[in-house]
Motif scaffolding. Structure first.
Motif, PDB file in Angstrom:
ATOM      1  N   UNK A  51     -27.440 105.298  18.655  1.00  0.00           N
ATOM      2  CA  UNK A  51     -28.553 106.394  19.579  1.00  0.00           C
ATOM      3  C   UNK A  51     -28.246 107.765  19.648  1.00  0.00           C
ATOM      4  N   UNK A  52     -27.297 108.052  18.832  1.00  0.00           N
ATOM      5  CA  UNK A  52     -27.432 109.942  19.184  1.00  0.00           C
ATOM      6  C   UNK A  52     -28.977 109.999  18.362  1.00  0.00           C
ATOM      7  N   UNK A  53     -29.443 109.125  17.552  1.00  0.00           N
ATOM      8  CA  UNK A  53     -30.437 109.471  17.407  1.00  0.00           C
ATOM      9  C   UNK A  53     -31.865 109.346  17.933  1.00  0.00           C
ATOM     10  N   UNK A  54     -32.071 108.858  18.599  1.00  0.00           N
ATOM     11  CA  UNK A  54     -32.481 108.665  19.422  1.00  0.00           C
ATOM     12  C   UNK A  54     -32.480 109.381  20.601  1.00  0.00           C
ATOM     13  N   UNK A  55     -31.309 109.117  21.059  1.00  0.00           N
ATOM     14  CA  UNK A  55     -30.909 111.208  21.759  1.00  0.00           C
ATOM     15  C   UNK A  55     -31.424 111.945  21.593  1.00  0.00           C
ATOM     16  N   UNK A  56     -31.085 112.654  20.011  1.00  0.00           N
ATOM     17  CA  UNK A  56     -31.576 114.014  19.534  1.00  0.00           C
ATOM     18  C   UNK A  56     -33.287 113.854  19.669  1.00  0.00           C
ATOM     19  N   UNK A  57     -34.503 113.394  19.577  1.00  0.00           N
ATOM     20  CA  UNK A  57     -35.816 113.138  19.547  1.00  0.00           C
ATOM     21  C   UNK A  57     -35.556 113.446  20.879  1.00  0.00           C
ATOM     22  N   UNK A  58     -34.981 112.418  21.707  1.00  0.00           N
ATOM     23  CA  UNK A  58     -35.335 113.386  23.860  1.00  0.00           C
ATOM     24  C   UNK A  58     -35.358 114.101  23.543  1.00  0.00           C
ATOM     25  N   UNK A  63     -36.845 119.741  25.594  1.00  0.00           N
ATOM     26  CA  UNK A  63     -36.395 120.852  25.542  1.00  0.00           C
ATOM     27  C   UNK A  63     -35.064 120.574  26.446  1.00  0.00           C
ATOM     28  N   UNK A  64     -34.091 120.385  26.258  1.00  0.00           N
ATOM     29  CA  UNK A  64     -32.784 119.497  26.545  1.00  0.00           C
ATOM     30  C   UNK A  64     -31.519 120.285  25.180  1.00  0.00           C
ATOM     31  N   UNK A  65     -30.671 121.612  25.298  1.00  0.00           N
ATOM     32  CA  UNK A  65     -29.881 121.684  24.325  1.00  0.00           C
ATOM     33  C   UNK A  65     -29.222 120.365  24.113  1.00  0.00           C
ATOM     34  N   UNK A 150     -32.522 107.545  30.319  1.00  0.00           N
ATOM     35  CA  UNK A 150     -33.026 107.400  32.111  1.00  0.00           C
ATOM     36  C   UNK A 150     -32.496 109.168  33.137  1.00  0.00           C
ATOM     37  N   UNK A 151     -31.361 109.752  32.524  1.00  0.00           N
ATOM     38  CA  UNK A 151     -31.005 110.970  33.367  1.00  0.00           C
ATOM     39  C   UNK A 151     -31.856 111.497  32.863  1.00  0.00           C
ATOM     40  N   UNK A 152     -32.579 111.990  31.553  1.00  0.00           N
ATOM     41  CA  UNK A 152     -32.558 112.849  30.808  1.00  0.00           C
ATOM     42  C   UNK A 152     -33.943 113.054  31.350  1.00  0.00           C
ATOM     43  N   UNK A 153     -35.047 111.954  31.290  1.00  0.00           N
ATOM     44  CA  UNK A 153     -36.008 112.178  31.717  1.00  0.00           C
ATOM     45  C   UNK A 153     -36.385 112.202  33.077  1.00  0.00           C
ATOM     46  N   UNK A 154     -35.583 111.074  34.194  1.00  0.00           N
ATOM     47  CA  UNK A 154     -35.353 111.506  35.299  1.00  0.00           C
ATOM     48  C   UNK A 154     -35.067 113.466  36.059  1.00  0.00           C
ATOM     49  N   UNK A 155     -34.786 114.239  34.631  1.00  0.00           N
ATOM     50  CA  UNK A 155     -33.947 115.426  35.040  1.00  0.00           C
ATOM     51  C   UNK A 155     -35.516 116.401  35.496  1.00  0.00           C
ATOM     52  N   UNK A 156     -35.502 115.660  33.403  1.00  0.00           N
ATOM     53  CA  UNK A 156     -36.822 117.028  33.005  1.00  0.00           C
ATOM     54  C   UNK A 156     -38.127 116.346  34.053  1.00  0.00           C
ATOM     55  N   UNK A 157     -38.704 115.092  34.513  1.00  0.00           N
ATOM     56  CA  UNK A 157     -39.621 114.911  35.900  1.00  0.00           C
ATOM     57  C   UNK A 157     -39.404 115.911  36.880  1.00  0.00           C
ATOM     58  N   UNK A 158     -38.166 115.949  37.261  1.00  0.00           N
ATOM     59  CA  UNK A 158     -38.156 116.501  38.662  1.00  0.00           C
ATOM     60  C   UNK A 158     -37.627 115.566  39.703  1.00  0.00           C
ATOM     61  N   UNK A 159     -37.458 114.349  39.353  1.00  0.00           N
ATOM     62  CA  UNK A 159     -36.821 113.246  40.557  1.00  0.00           C
ATOM     63  C   UNK A 159     -35.266 113.052  40.532  1.00  0.00           C
ATOM     64  N   UNK A 160     -35.093 112.472  41.749  1.00  0.00           N
ATOM     65  CA  UNK A 160     -33.549 112.336  41.906  1.00  0.00           C
ATOM     66  C   UNK A 160     -33.479 111.243  40.531  1.00  0.00           C
ATOM     67  N   UNK A 161     -31.846 111.634  39.660  1.00  0.00           N
ATOM     68  CA  UNK A 161     -31.214 110.843  38.740  1.00  0.00           C
ATOM     69  C   UNK A 161     -30.851 109.145  40.052  1.00  0.00           C
ATOM     70  N   UNK A 162     -31.160 108.185  39.339  1.00  0.00           N
ATOM     71  CA  UNK A 162     -31.073 107.273  39.661  1.00  0.00           C
ATOM     72  C   UNK A 162     -29.162 106.790  39.654  1.00  0.00           C
ATOM     73  N   UNK A 163     -29.285 106.977  38.233  1.00  0.00           N
ATOM     74  CA  UNK A 163     -27.329 106.750  38.089  1.00  0.00           C
ATOM     75  C   UNK A 163     -27.079 107.473  37.299  1.00  0.00           C
ATOM     76  N   UNK A 164     -26.605 108.133  38.218  1.00  0.00           N
ATOM     77  CA  UNK A 164     -25.606 109.681  38.246  1.00  0.00           C
ATOM     78  C   UNK A 164     -24.138 109.884  36.728  1.00  0.00           C
TER      79      UNK A 164
END
Length: 181
Positions: A51-58, A63-65, A150-164
């Motif tokens: 899953x690390x590879x997928x995280x790196x791509x996302x 634009x998340x370090x 999900x948290x990365x995508x929600x954060x970048x989209x500006x929506x509230x993160x469902x599971x924090x």
């Protein structure tokens, strides 16, 4: 580390496996920073490694370090030596820094307990998610909840993160116990 906290020790210089000194501040990107406490040999890391590879791509596309931090100070002369880390990062094709946390100082400041243990910070350096990568370390195909993605995508989209926050599962970080002689 409580949700909403600012990145601790963000200016602390750590050594990357390529001998470059850098801090967490050096690695924050436009939309934030993902910190993954990891190591070379923990069975949980090995099972989640795909899953690390997928995280790196996302992270790159959003634009998340991202950094991997090895805090296993008690194994620094063995499995988690700098040379072993360098070889591991190369064999796994890491495209983000793999940093050495001397004396587990950064892990202690974060309250990181396991490998892997993930912390996602937004562009203001505030903690918005912490815990596990997803709900199934054993089998990528059986994952039902992709907490971190999900948290990365929600954060970048500006929506509230469902599971924090979720429980991090993994091997304990091997801190060196100093004798009081």
């Amino acid at each position: 580390l409580e949700l909403g906290s600012i990145i601790p020790m963000s200016k602390e210089l750590m050594i990357n496996v390529n001998d470059e000194k850098m801090s967490l501040d050096n690695n924050i990107n436009e939309n934030g920073l993902l910190v993954v406490f990891s190591c070379n040999t923990c069975p949980f890391v090995v099972m989640w490694e795909d899953r690390y590879k997928q995280l790196e791509k996302i992270c790159k596309s959003n634009k998340v370090g991202m950094v991997y931090i090895n805090s296993n100070e008690a194994k620094r002369d063995g499995d988690d030596s700098k040379e072993a880390m360098k070889n591991y990062a190369k064999s796994m094709g890491y495209t983000f820094p793999y940093l050495i946390d001397q004396n587990s100082n950064v892990a202690n400041a974060f309250g990181a307990k396991t490998t892997p243990h993930t912390y996602l910070f937004d562009k203001n350096k505030k903690l918005v998610y912490k815990g596990a990568i997803d709900d199934n370390f054993r089998d990528k195909l059986q994952v039902k909840e992709t907490y971190l993605l999900d948290a990365i995508e929600q954060m970048v989209s500006g929506v509230d993160i469902k599971i924090k926050e979720t429980n991090a599962k993994g091997c304990s970080i091997k801190r060196e116990i100093k004798s009081k002689n």
